[in-house]
Design a protein around this motif. Structure first.
Motif, PDB file in Angstrom:
ATOM      1  N   VAL A   1     -25.587  72.076  55.814  1.00 20.84           N
ATOM      2  CA  VAL A   1     -24.553  71.285  56.611  1.00 20.84           C
ATOM      3  C   VAL A   1     -23.386  72.412  56.751  1.00 20.84           C
ATOM      4  N   GLN A   2     -22.850  72.514  57.880  1.00 24.28           N
ATOM      5  CA  GLN A   2     -22.177  73.224  58.155  1.00 24.28           C
ATOM      6  C   GLN A   2     -20.774  72.566  58.653  1.00 24.28           C
ATOM      7  N   VAL A   3     -20.160  72.643  57.598  1.00 25.14           N
ATOM      8  CA  VAL A   3     -18.178  71.290  57.264  1.00 25.14           C
ATOM      9  C   VAL A   3     -17.338  72.656  58.104  1.00 25.14           C
ATOM     10  N   LEU A   4     -17.061  71.755  59.087  1.00 29.13           N
ATOM     11  CA  LEU A   4     -15.776  72.543  60.204  1.00 29.13           C
ATOM     12  C   LEU A   4     -14.287  71.952  60.148  1.00 29.13           C
ATOM     13  N   GLY A   5     -13.705  72.489  59.293  1.00 28.44           N
ATOM     14  CA  GLY A   5     -12.544  72.158  59.676  1.00 28.44           C
ATOM     15  C   GLY A   5     -10.941  72.559  60.807  1.00 28.44           C
ATOM     16  N   HIS A   6      -9.880  71.996  60.328  1.00 26.10           N
ATOM     17  CA  HIS A   6      -9.112  72.243  61.589  1.00 26.10           C
ATOM     18  C   HIS A   6      -8.967  73.696  61.674  1.00 26.10           C
ATOM     19  N   SER A   7      -9.044  74.501  61.217  1.00 24.70           N
ATOM     20  CA  SER A   7      -8.696  76.043  61.060  1.00 24.70           C
ATOM     21  C   SER A   7      -9.818  76.681  62.215  1.00 24.70           C
ATOM     22  N   ASP A   8     -11.191  75.449  62.492  1.00 24.70           N
ATOM     23  CA  ASP A   8     -12.460  76.160  62.772  1.00 24.70           C
ATOM     24  C   ASP A   8     -12.956  75.737  63.990  1.00 24.70           C
ATOM     25  N   GLY A   9     -11.887  75.648  64.528  1.00 21.41           N
ATOM     26  CA  GLY A   9     -11.787  75.676  66.709  1.00 21.41           C
ATOM     27  C   GLY A   9     -13.078  76.120  67.697  1.00 21.41           C
ATOM     28  N   ASP A  10     -12.918  77.579  66.997  1.00 26.19           N
ATOM     29  CA  ASP A  10     -13.657  78.933  67.140  1.00 26.19           C
ATOM     30  C   ASP A  10     -14.898  78.571  66.686  1.00 26.19           C
ATOM     31  N   VAL A  11     -15.679  78.248  66.189  1.00 22.19           N
ATOM     32  CA  VAL A  11     -16.314  77.985  65.561  1.00 22.19           C
ATOM     33  C   VAL A  11     -17.447  77.228  66.076  1.00 22.19           C
ATOM     34  N   ALA A  12     -18.578  77.585  66.070  1.00 24.29           N
ATOM     35  CA  ALA A  12     -19.538  77.301  67.063  1.00 24.29           C
ATOM     36  C   ALA A  12     -20.258  76.420  66.398  1.00 24.29           C
ATOM     37  N   LEU A  13     -21.069  74.970  66.841  1.00 24.22           N
ATOM     38  CA  LEU A  13     -21.507  73.877  66.333  1.00 24.22           C
ATOM     39  C   LEU A  13     -23.157  74.307  66.067  1.00 24.22           C
ATOM     40  N   THR A  14     -23.772  74.503  64.895  1.00 22.62           N
ATOM     41  CA  THR A  14     -24.592  74.407  64.792  1.00 22.62           C
ATOM     42  C   THR A  14     -25.766  73.195  64.016  1.00 22.62           C
ATOM     43  N   GLY A  15     -25.211  72.347  63.572  1.00 18.72           N
ATOM     44  CA  GLY A  15     -26.234  71.696  63.721  1.00 18.72           C
ATOM     45  C   GLY A  15     -26.611  70.535  64.810  1.00 18.72           C
ATOM     46  N   ASP A  16     -27.815  70.085  64.513  1.00 19.31           N
ATOM     47  CA  ASP A  16     -28.923  69.477  65.061  1.00 19.31           C
ATOM     48  C   ASP A  16     -27.851  68.102  65.535  1.00 19.31           C
ATOM     49  N   ILE A  17     -27.337  67.624  64.312  1.00 20.49           N
ATOM     50  CA  ILE A  17     -26.812  65.660  64.436  1.00 20.49           C
ATOM     51  C   ILE A  17     -25.672  66.547  64.104  1.00 20.49           C
ATOM     52  N   VAL A  18     -24.475  65.648  64.933  1.00 20.93           N
ATOM     53  CA  VAL A  18     -22.279  66.887  64.881  1.00 20.93           C
ATOM     54  C   VAL A  18     -21.853  64.811  64.512  1.00 20.93           C
TER      55      VAL A  18
END
Lengths: 191, 191
Positions: B27-44
């Motif tokens: 699991v990749q968990v992205l919070g408010h401050s992670d706007g620049d982090v690319a999505l890596t999961g198959d399911i978003v």
């Protein structure tokens, strides 16, 4: 003491009769051939398919005036089983209320399969009736009968919430039809 | 093996993370401050309030193209708590599918309170996730993660059924707000 008239002696009519009998409530059950018999109950339950409601309202308009009417229908398009026949922003209950403006209309039982009313349980849970309506006294009188008959009752809000109750009833029917659960299972309420 | 990206680390994001971890799913968990982090999961999973979805779709349009997107929102009018902000014949999920036409959109989790996902139970019942969507493979990949994570899953049908799921989620929120049941209780499924 509150008395019931139940129009319709199919699965739902029989199940609600069983609940009322557990509550020692006087019940008048009217079948297809009782079109000439006058309604005697304080609360009139329309335990018929949605397609039969119009004719009942037409032929019994005078008797329904001022009554508490309980609508349990799920206005599913039976030809497709893929939508309701009611405009998306309305409900069958709202249409009944518009057709009999002096009546106090309640939406109830449409999220309960008949067997779960008759038994008083759904799986490990006590069966919960969700009731929507605008008249607090009408809601309370039905609630008193149902709780005495062994059901839990949740006040689902004003009659406008019938739209959401009909969405639940519709989804539940589609899921049972697709064998995701049985016709005596489905949705329950934990509280 | 299927991997998840969860946008949003509030109650729902944390609860779904817990389910995924029970399933040994990355699991990749992205919070408010992670706007620049690319999505890596198959399911978003969009684990955010409905009001935050538009901006995410706008800023991550390229990354969301072709993904499985899980919409768990309940598009409630927070100012009145008395209606949804979506046209009555549509759903938030349908709007997301229209906005990201290459994505495979699933509606899920919006009928589950966070605590019931985290625990895997609601009252005496195993928690059931109802999933609607048009892509069978997408549905199966999410189902596999959730069942491995201790939930039951019911296929609620095509994405058009998101409308009914959003009606259930909305009613459940209004009932919890009116203290008809607690925020870790509510609707369950018996099957």
């Amino acid at each position: 003491m509150t008395t019931l008239s139940i129009i319709g002696n199919g699965n739902m009519g029989q199940a609600i009769t069983a609940v009322a009998q557990r509550a020692n409530t006087e019940v008048q059950v009217l079948g297809h051939s009782d079109g000439d018999v006058a309604l005697t109950g304080d609360i009139v339950v329309l335990a018929v398919p949605h397609t039969a409601v119009g004719e009942i309202i037409e032929t019994r308009a005078d008797q329904l005036a001022g009554k508490v009417i309980v609508d349990l229908t799920n206005p599913v398009d039976f030809s497709t089983m893929d939508s309701l026949v009611i405009p998306a922003d309305s409900s069958k209950a709202a249409e009944i209320a518009a057709a009999v403006p002096t009546a106090k209309v309640l939406k109830a039982f449409n999220t309960n399969f008949a067997g779960t009313l008759a038994e008083g349980t759904v799986g490990p849970l006590q069966t919960t009736a969700l009731i929507a309506g605008d008249d607090a006294d009408a809601k309370q009188s039905l609630t008193d009968v149902l709780t005495a008959g062994g059901l839990k009752v949740i006040d689902a809000g004003a009659l406008v919430r019938a739209r959401e109750l009909e969405a639940i009833g519709f989804l539940q029917i589609t899921l049972a039809a697709r064998e995701q659960f049985g016709w005596s299972e489905g949705f329950g309420v934990i509280n």
